[in-house]
Scaffold this motif. Structure first.
Motif, PDB file in Angstrom:
ATOM      1  N   GLY A 115       0.815  -1.204   0.000  1.00 60.77           N
ATOM      2  CA  GLY A 115       0.000   0.000   0.000  1.00 60.77           C
ATOM      3  C   GLY A 115       0.852   1.258   0.000  1.00 60.77           C
ATOM      4  O   GLY A 115       0.536   2.241  -0.675  1.00 60.77           O
ATOM      5  N   LEU A 116       1.953   1.211   0.753  1.00 54.46           N
ATOM      6  CA  LEU A 116       2.823   2.383   0.833  1.00 54.46           C
ATOM      7  C   LEU A 116       3.528   2.637  -0.493  1.00 54.46           C
ATOM      8  O   LEU A 116       3.707   3.783  -0.904  1.00 54.46           O
ATOM      9  N   PHE A 123       6.652   9.947   5.292  1.00 50.23           N
ATOM     10  CA  PHE A 123       5.620  10.040   4.247  1.00 50.23           C
ATOM     11  C   PHE A 123       4.882  11.372   4.337  1.00 50.23           C
ATOM     12  O   PHE A 123       4.626  12.028   3.327  1.00 50.23           O
ATOM     13  N   THR A 124       4.535  11.746   5.572  1.00 50.27           N
ATOM     14  CA  THR A 124       3.783  12.990   5.766  1.00 50.27           C
ATOM     15  C   THR A 124       4.577  14.193   5.261  1.00 50.27           C
ATOM     16  O   THR A 124       4.046  15.066   4.571  1.00 50.27           O
ATOM     17  N   GLU A 125       5.870  14.208   5.601  1.00 50.99           N
ATOM     18  CA  GLU A 125       6.721  15.324   5.168  1.00 50.99           C
ATOM     19  C   GLU A 125       6.796  15.425   3.648  1.00 50.99           C
ATOM     20  O   GLU A 125       7.012  16.491   3.089  1.00 50.99           O
ATOM     21  N   VAL A 165       2.362  12.778   1.481  1.00 51.56           N
ATOM     22  CA  VAL A 165       1.353  11.710   1.524  1.00 51.56           C
ATOM     23  C   VAL A 165       0.671  11.787   2.890  1.00 51.56           C
ATOM     24  O   VAL A 165       1.336  11.704   3.922  1.00 51.56           O
ATOM     25  N   LYS A 166      -0.636  11.996   2.890  1.00 55.08           N
ATOM     26  CA  LYS A 166      -1.345  12.044   4.170  1.00 55.08           C
ATOM     27  C   LYS A 166      -1.526  10.615   4.686  1.00 55.08           C
ATOM     28  O   LYS A 166      -1.915   9.727   3.932  1.00 55.08           O
ATOM     29  N   VAL A 167      -1.211  10.387   5.939  1.00 56.56           N
ATOM     30  CA  VAL A 167      -1.338   9.046   6.522  1.00 56.56           C
ATOM     31  C   VAL A 167      -2.295   9.111   7.697  1.00 56.56           C
ATOM     32  O   VAL A 167      -2.153   9.965   8.575  1.00 56.56           O
ATOM     33  N   ILE A 168      -3.290   8.241   7.708  1.00 57.17           N
ATOM     34  CA  ILE A 168      -4.200   8.164   8.852  1.00 57.17           C
ATOM     35  C   ILE A 168      -4.158   6.734   9.397  1.00 57.17           C
ATOM     36  O   ILE A 168      -4.588   5.792   8.719  1.00 57.17           O
ATOM     37  N   THR A 169      -3.570   6.556  10.590  1.00 57.58           N
ATOM     38  CA  THR A 169      -3.532   5.230  11.211  1.00 57.58           C
ATOM     39  C   THR A 169      -4.786   5.037  12.059  1.00 57.58           C
ATOM     40  O   THR A 169      -5.541   5.981  12.299  1.00 57.58           O
ATOM     41  N   GLN A 170      -4.991   3.820  12.513  1.00 56.52           N
ATOM     42  CA  GLN A 170      -6.192   3.439  13.279  1.00 56.52           C
ATOM     43  C   GLN A 170      -7.456   3.906  12.564  1.00 56.52           C
ATOM     44  O   GLN A 170      -8.386   4.408  13.175  1.00 56.52           O
ATOM     45  N   SER A 171      -7.435   3.760  11.258  1.00 57.61           N
ATOM     46  CA  SER A 171      -8.576   4.214  10.456  1.00 57.61           C
ATOM     47  C   SER A 171      -9.362   3.008   9.968  1.00 57.61           C
ATOM     48  O   SER A 171      -8.863   2.193   9.208  1.00 57.61           O
ATOM     49  N   ASN A 172     -10.566   2.904  10.468  1.00 52.16           N
ATOM     50  CA  ASN A 172     -11.442   1.798  10.092  1.00 52.16           C
ATOM     51  C   ASN A 172     -12.424   2.296   9.036  1.00 52.16           C
ATOM     52  O   ASN A 172     -13.273   3.146   9.317  1.00 52.16           O
ATOM     53  N   THR A 173     -12.314   1.763   7.823  1.00 53.65           N
ATOM     54  CA  THR A 173     -13.161   2.246   6.731  1.00 53.65           C
ATOM     55  C   THR A 173     -14.600   1.788   6.939  1.00 53.65           C
ATOM     56  O   THR A 173     -14.873   0.596   7.045  1.00 53.65           O
ATOM     57  N   LYS A 174     -15.510   2.764   7.009  1.00 51.58           N
ATOM     58  CA  LYS A 174     -16.930   2.427   7.194  1.00 51.58           C
ATOM     59  C   LYS A 174     -17.615   2.235   5.850  1.00 51.58           C
ATOM     60  O   LYS A 174     -18.330   1.272   5.629  1.00 51.58           O
TER      61      LYS A 174
END
Lengths: 46, 314
Positions: free
Chosen positions: B99-100, B139-141, B144-153
């Motif tokens: 994914g990365l 990645f953020t720098e 690329v925006k990174v969102i961890t603990q993200s559960n796709t609804k």
């Protein structure tokens, strides 16, 4: 595809010894990842 | 973007290969040493090599069937991604290596990328939380925006994608969603072969059936599924030698993965499986964004994970 390098080695080592049949679910059989290509290129560079 | 055309049909013909395209095998009869395909073509074998690759893994959340939900899987997917205009917004679900790489590749194409990861830190199997944060920051720098603990609804939209909604109510606007892949092992499993996360193989790429082998993205070797970065050349050599009765062992210890996209140096080598008899040495230098982790077993280095460190990788 993944077996490409294996088949290359096999045909080089023992031409004609194996009758190989490939069943592929996709219309294309002839792509492998760039990393595998890079490995192959690196090997040829040695 | 990472797929490259190699052997054309002529190469197979020249080597006497019988090539069946568009013809998936539906049954492996291991007792009779025979495979059967969709339109009932039957082939007997002495040795069988399973290279079923990976299949898209799209969680059945609402909206997952909308056009624009794709996987980073084959040339068609790559074409679809390349067709997206610069400045478009894409969400990549799954912050594993695959994914990365997808997220980084898309960012390089000028796409506005958000990478979602279910776990608290990136690549949690290979990196400890501190290194995961380091990678996330890198990645953020680089945009690329990174969102961890993200559960796709759900994937939002009626006839096209408008965004992704997370379980906590966050909505990320996008026009395309890229999801992950998993080893394709249904056929192997149905034929009674041992499977775990992939088709389990030994150091000769042999399954628990002495006449059946597996390689590539579908195989699991020493607890690792190599995915798109499978070292196919080395594995192919071992399997070819095994088939001609020459001794050969594939040792994952020298297998390395480099993630060097958007100038992030990440080097991973070795067997990342679990084990109680392992000893870890970790060096973190937050000021220099450097992380080094070595895992030792019986006084030998079996794992090396380097992040932000260029000097010591091969």
């Amino acid at each position: 595809m993944a077996p490409g390098p294996m088949l290359e080695h096999l045909f080089e080592a023992t031409p004609g010894r194996f009758a190989v049949a490939i069943f592929n679910a996709e219309p294309r059989v002839n792509y492998i990842s760039a990393d595998a290509v890079a490995n192959a290129v690196r090997r040829k560079d040695l | 973007m990472r797929e490259i055309i190699t052997h054309g049909d002529g190469w197979y013909i020249a080597n006497g290969v019988t090539l069946h395209k568009n013809l998936p095998v539906t049954l492996i009869d291991r007792a009779a040493k025979r495979v059967v395909s969709t339109n009932s073509i039957v082939a007997d074998y002495d040795h069988l090599v399973i290279a079923t690759g990976s299949r898209p893994f799209i969680p059945p959340v609402p909206g997952h069937q909308l056009p624009g939900v794709i996987t980073y899987h084959d040339l068609d997917d790559v074409d679809k991604m390349l067709a997206v205009a610069k400045g478009s917004k894409i969400v990549v679900i799954n912050g594993d290596l695959f994914g990365l790489e997808a997220a980084a590749d898309l960012k390089m194409q000028g796409i506005d990328v958000t990478a979602l990861h279910l776990m608290p830190t990136l690549m949690e199997r290979q990196l400890d939380p501190a290194a995961g944060y380091l990678l996330e920051n890198a990645f953020t720098e680089r945009g690329v925006k990174v969102i961890t603990q993200s559960n796709t609804k759900q994937v939002l939209g009626s006839d096209h994608i408008e965004g992704v909604e997370l379980a906590d109510g966050t909505v990320i606007e996008c026009s395309m969603v890229v999801m992950g892949i998993r080893p394709a092992m249904a056929l192997a499993k149905a034929s009674g072969l041992a499977v775990n996360r992939g088709i389990v193989v030994d150091d000769q790429m042999r399954t628990d059936d002495p006449y059946t082998f597996a390689l590539g993205e579908c195989a699991e070797h020493r607890g690792t599924c190599y995915g798109l970065v499978a070292p196919l050349y080395e594995i192919g050599q071992v399997l070819a030698s095994t088939l001609v009765d020459e001794a050969a062992i594939y040792q994952s210890s020298m297998t390395s993965t480099k993630l060097k996209v958007i100038r992030i140096d990440l080097f991973l080598a070795g067997d990342f499986g679990e084990g109680e008899d392992r000893e870890e040495i970790v060096l973190r230098d937050a000021s220099a964004d450097i992380y080094k982790r070595l895992v030792l077993k019986d006084d030998r280095i079996i794992v090396a994970a380097l992040c932000g460190e260029k000097a010591y990788g091969p």
